[in-house]
Design an enzyme around this catalytic site. Structure first.
Site, PDB file in Angstrom:
ATOM      1  N   CYS A 158       0.848  -1.197   0.000  1.00 32.25           N
ATOM      2  CA  CYS A 158       0.000   0.000   0.000  1.00 32.25           C
ATOM      3  C   CYS A 158       0.879   1.241   0.000  1.00 32.25           C
ATOM      4  O   CYS A 158       2.111   1.160   0.032  1.00 32.25           O
ATOM      5  CB  CYS A 158      -0.926   0.017   1.217  1.00 32.25           C
ATOM      6  SG  CYS A 158      -0.047   0.171   2.781  1.00 32.25           S
TER       7      CYS A 158
ATOM      8  N   CYS B 255       3.473   1.588   2.747  1.00 34.55           N
ATOM      9  CA  CYS B 255       4.728   0.881   2.498  1.00 34.55           C
ATOM     10  C   CYS B 255       5.664   1.734   1.645  1.00 34.55           C
ATOM     11  O   CYS B 255       6.871   1.807   1.898  1.00 34.55           O
ATOM     12  CB  CYS B 255       4.462  -0.440   1.768  1.00 34.55           C
ATOM     13  SG  CYS B 255       3.326  -1.559   2.611  1.00 34.55           S
TER      14      CYS B 255
ATOM     15  N   ASP C  11       9.506  23.264 -34.700  1.00 37.26           N
ATOM     16  CA  ASP C  11      10.655  23.515 -35.548  1.00 37.26           C
ATOM     17  C   ASP C  11      10.299  22.998 -36.952  1.00 37.26           C
ATOM     18  O   ASP C  11       9.408  22.161 -37.099  1.00 37.26           O
ATOM     19  CB  ASP C  11      11.874  22.786 -34.983  1.00 37.26           C
ATOM     20  CG  ASP C  11      13.097  22.975 -35.857  1.00 37.26           C
ATOM     21  OD1 ASP C  11      13.379  24.123 -36.227  1.00 37.26           O
ATOM     22  OD2 ASP C  11      13.751  21.965 -36.175  1.00 37.26           O
TER      23      ASP C  11
ATOM     24  N   ASP D  93      14.399  18.791 -33.143  1.00 37.52           N
ATOM     25  CA  ASP D  93      15.238  17.591 -33.222  1.00 37.52           C
ATOM     26  C   ASP D  93      16.733  17.857 -33.229  1.00 37.52           C
ATOM     27  O   ASP D  93      17.519  16.927 -33.135  1.00 37.52           O
ATOM     28  CB  ASP D  93      14.877  16.785 -34.474  1.00 37.52           C
ATOM     29  CG  ASP D  93      15.345  17.477 -35.748  1.00 37.52           C
ATOM     30  OD1 ASP D  93      15.400  18.725 -35.753  1.00 37.52           O
ATOM     31  OD2 ASP D  93      15.653  16.778 -36.729  1.00 37.52           O
TER      32      ASP D  93
ATOM     33  N   ASP E 168      18.120  23.035 -31.052  1.00 42.78           N
ATOM     34  CA  ASP E 168      16.788  23.093 -30.441  1.00 42.78           C
ATOM     35  C   ASP E 168      16.814  22.778 -28.946  1.00 42.78           C
ATOM     36  O   ASP E 168      15.800  22.961 -28.260  1.00 42.78           O
ATOM     37  CB  ASP E 168      15.845  22.086 -31.132  1.00 42.78           C
ATOM     38  CG  ASP E 168      15.541  22.469 -32.569  1.00 42.78           C
ATOM     39  OD1 ASP E 168      15.439  23.675 -32.834  1.00 42.78           O
ATOM     40  OD2 ASP E 168      15.421  21.565 -33.407  1.00 42.78           O
TER      41      ASP E 168
END
Length: 727
Positions: free
Chosen positions: A33, A36, A427, A620, A624
């Site tokens: 739970c 824990c 981009d 990419d 960037d």
């Protein structure tokens, strides 16, 4: 449609972050739970050398980020063991289905003994011998089938704490012990059936919950299993079959048609088509030849490849994807913090409430056994399993499904960030375009036909490595035209190239000083965003050729989806204004920021954020990375650089633009499921606990309701596994 172009902003200082230390992953056994989870997290964060620790109930894993000086893994394991749980370094081959199998065995035993207990209790007339038989049948249910709960409760008690299993153990043992006393003394009713049914119903819930967790966590395991198990090593011209893990950087491996590529590497010889669908979800194979890079776990097509290994083992792209997925599944959404705080005090509060319920009913004048049953109902109904599973079950299901369709979320924060996104900045190169020049148009002055003009131009360009030159040569071949042989090639940096082709001096350069007809054609092509250059033969302009970075086929549809989802779409690029406007107009983007430097991309994102927008940026390239880090949500496209992927919150392994709205849509759905689960978990306790206190729920109904609540949050999370199946 009209396109609005804006000038880029002023430069801004951009800081860089150092590399993050590798996480230590531990497998934790015995957690049941949210209490824990809190206990294990506290034990880990107290250790020297630990910067932070996050524990995931659904995956039964702990993710520890060491401080720069490192951390002793043995000390971490000992710290967890000291709290009463078992810990060990994470093993990829460990199967979570083992837990479900263990629960199933115990459930079968529980049902086999509980059914006759119920028959003898409610069907067979009360006989002197029946009480002893019922007692005997109930004992294996409580002490074998229910052993995981009893053991966990005992361990927690030994450390002065309590867990969800404490509530189950208290409920079952109280009913069992009272019934045993009643049988021995002959006073009062027995509740052996209650003890047996409590354990059985809880086991039903635990088994279904474990099954659900196994399904939700299948993505990482399937990724691991997709790697090649063996490789054909080439040593001295001879083949040797070895385990894939034995291949070292610099080794050469042979991959035959239909085999998985065992390592990341570079093709030394051969040509084929490589199927990346197992990693990226893309169904279209990628053509590869000598000099091309290939990724391990991809499937070789028709050709034989000799590949030099450049990355092996835990350094491969597949291993990195698995690590990212595991980190995301081990993370927490910020909304989980409230549940964690509640769970920290929940179990002790419930036990106190059960004692108060028992005392209150006694004071009210009811028999001891009745007061006891009401108290047991309070204990059972309040088990906080659903609260602990609400967030991790959703995160595991969401990130697992995302990985299957080629998207990696880096952490739980992504889901909350995605829900507020109302501006998506894209981009251009490599994101909505292919990132590679292609031959677009050929215009002849009339002296030569277009095919003859291309044969001469491609002949002059063939010795060049320039991207434009490669586009011309490739485009010529695609049109079935053979480039003519060239000699005396000279590259003119920034101005073009010249060579002698078929006895003529062919020059390719800037589209300047052209005759009116060619000048007009060049201007029209440039206005459409294409790169134009002139072809001169023996000093006379004979035509113009245009190349362009082509749009990805799904770019327009992806932009439309983003707008439908309530986001303004902005094109932000360092390319020329004319090219940017042409591309934007083709896909339906009305706002363009062109000629932007890396630092000014950050400025534009900050400008949107200051204006109250929640911004996602997709790119990419290395340039960037600052913008990816500055955005509320950074999305790195799969063909991009490692730097971009490190800076982003989401990594897209696919090349299609539709992955961007897919990522946003799935992240938002995951967040909704998290909220739904937490509302259900809290609401369940708010409604059910008062009913138990009021004596309106028997322990059996309480146990069934508690088990159903846990199963419901897991089942709700598993709905995310269907994302994209019907779209």
């Amino acid at each position: 449609m009209s396109t609005r172009t804006e000038a880029s902003g002023s430069p801004a200082a951009v800081g860089t972050a150092g590399p993050k230390p590798d996480e230590v992953v531990l497998d934790i056994e015995g957690m049941t739970c949210a209490s824990c989870v809190r206990r294990v997290e506290r034990a880990l964060t107290k250790q020297d050398g630990v910067e932070s620790a996050s524990v995931n109930l659904a995956s039964r894993s702990a993710f520890v980020r060491p401080a720069p000086g490192g951390v002793d893994v043995g000390r971490l394991v000992a710290a967890v063991e000291a709290t009463g749980y078992h810990a060990s370094p994470h093993v990829e081959t460990a199967s979570p289905k083992d837990e479900a199998r263990d629960y199933l065995v115990r459930l079968v035993v529980a049902i086999a003994f509980t059914v006759p207990v119920l028959i003898f209790t409610f069907v067979v007339p009360d006989q002197p011998w029946s009480m002893g038989l019922i007692w005997a049948l109930t004992t294996p249910v409580v002490f074998y089938a229910g052993w995981p709960f009893l053991r966990s409760a005992a361990v927690a008690a030994r450390h002065g704490s309590s867990t969800m299993d404490t509530l189950v153990a208290v409920g079952a043992l109280t009913a069992y012990a009272y019934s045993a006393w009643a049988t021995i003394t002959g006073r009062g009713d027995h509740y052996f059936d209650t003890a047996a049914v409590i354990v059985t119903l809880i086991l039903v819930g635990k088994y279904l919950e474990a099954r659900g967790r196994a399904v939700a966590g299948d993505a990482a395991r399937r990724l691991v299993e997709r790697g090649a198990k063996e490789a054909t090593l080439l040593v001295g011209g001879r083949e040797r079959r070895v385990p894939a893990g034995d291949v070292r950087v610099g080794d050469t491996v042979l991959v035959r048609p239909g085999e998985k590529i065992p390592v990341d590497g570079m093709v030394r010889s051969g040509a084929s088509a490589v199927d990346l669908s197992m990693l990226t979800g893309e169904s279209v194979p990628v053509d590869v030849g000598a000099g091309d890079d290939v990724v391990g776990a991809s499937l070789n097509g028709f050709g034989v490849l000799e590949i030099e290994a450049t990355r092996v083992g835990q350094a491969t792209r597949l291993a990195e994807i698995v690590r990212l997925l595991q980190a995301a599944q081990g993370s927490k959404a910020p909304v989980q913090r409230l549940a964690d705080r509640v769970s920290a005090v929940f179990v002790p509060a419930v036990l106190l409430l059960a004692v108060a319920t028992f005392a209150g009913w006694l004071i009210g004048g009811v028999p001891v056994q009745t007061a006891l049953i009401h108290a047991v109902s309070v204990v059972l109904i309040a088990c906080p399993c659903a609260l602990g599973l609400a967030t991790p079950a959703a995160i595991m299901a969401g990130t697992g499904r995302a990985a299957e369709i080629g998207i990696l979320f880096k952490g739980g924060e992504v889901f909350e960030s995605a829900r507020g996104i109302d501006a998506v900045v894209l981009d251009k190169t490599g994101t909505i375009t292919e990132g590679a020049m292609r031959l677009a148009r050929v215009v002849s002055a009339g002296t030569l036909g277009e095919r003859d003009l291309l044969a001469l131009a491609a002949g002059a360009e063939r010795p060049s490595e320039h991207p434009i030159a490669r586009a011309v040569v490739q485009g010529t071949a695609e049109r079935g035209i053979e480039p003519l042989a060239a000699r005396d090639f000279v590259a003119m940096p920034g101005a073009g190239a010249t060579a002698v082709v078929d006895g003529h001096r062919v020059t390719l350069g800037r589209a300047e000083g052209l005759p009116p007809t060619l000048a007009h054609a060049a201007a029209d092509l440039a206005a459409n965003g294409q790169t134009v250059f002139a072809v001169s033969i023996d000093g006379r302009a004979e035509g113009v050729i245009a190349v362009a970075d082509t749009l990805k086929p799904d770019a327009e549809a992806a932009v439309g989806r983003l707008r439908t989802m309530g986001s303004e779409v902005v094109l932000l690029t360092g390319d020329r204004r004319e090219t940017a406007e042409s591309i934007a107009g083709s896909v339906g983007i009305s706002r363009v920021v062109a000629e932007a430097l890396p630092e000014t991309k950050v400025t534009e994102i900050e400008r949107l954020r200051v204006g109250g927008r929640r911004v996602a940026f997709a790119g990419d390239g290395i340039n960037d990375a600052p913008a990816l880090a500055a955005a509320d949500l950074g999305i790195a496209m799969g063909g991009g650089t490692d730097v971009a992927m490190e800076a982003a919150d989401v990594t897209v392994l696919r090349s299609d633009v539709e992955a961007i709205p897919d990522a946003l849509d799935l992240a938002r759905r995951t967040y909704r499921v998290i909220v739904q689960n937490l509302v259900w978990a809290f609401g369940y306790n708010v409604v059910m606990i008062p009913l138990a206190v009021a004596g309106l729920l028997t322990p059996m109904w309480a146990a069934g309701a508690m088990a159903a609540s846990s199963v419901s949050v897991v089942a709700n999370a598993l709905r995310l596994r269907r994302f994209g199946h019907r779209r």
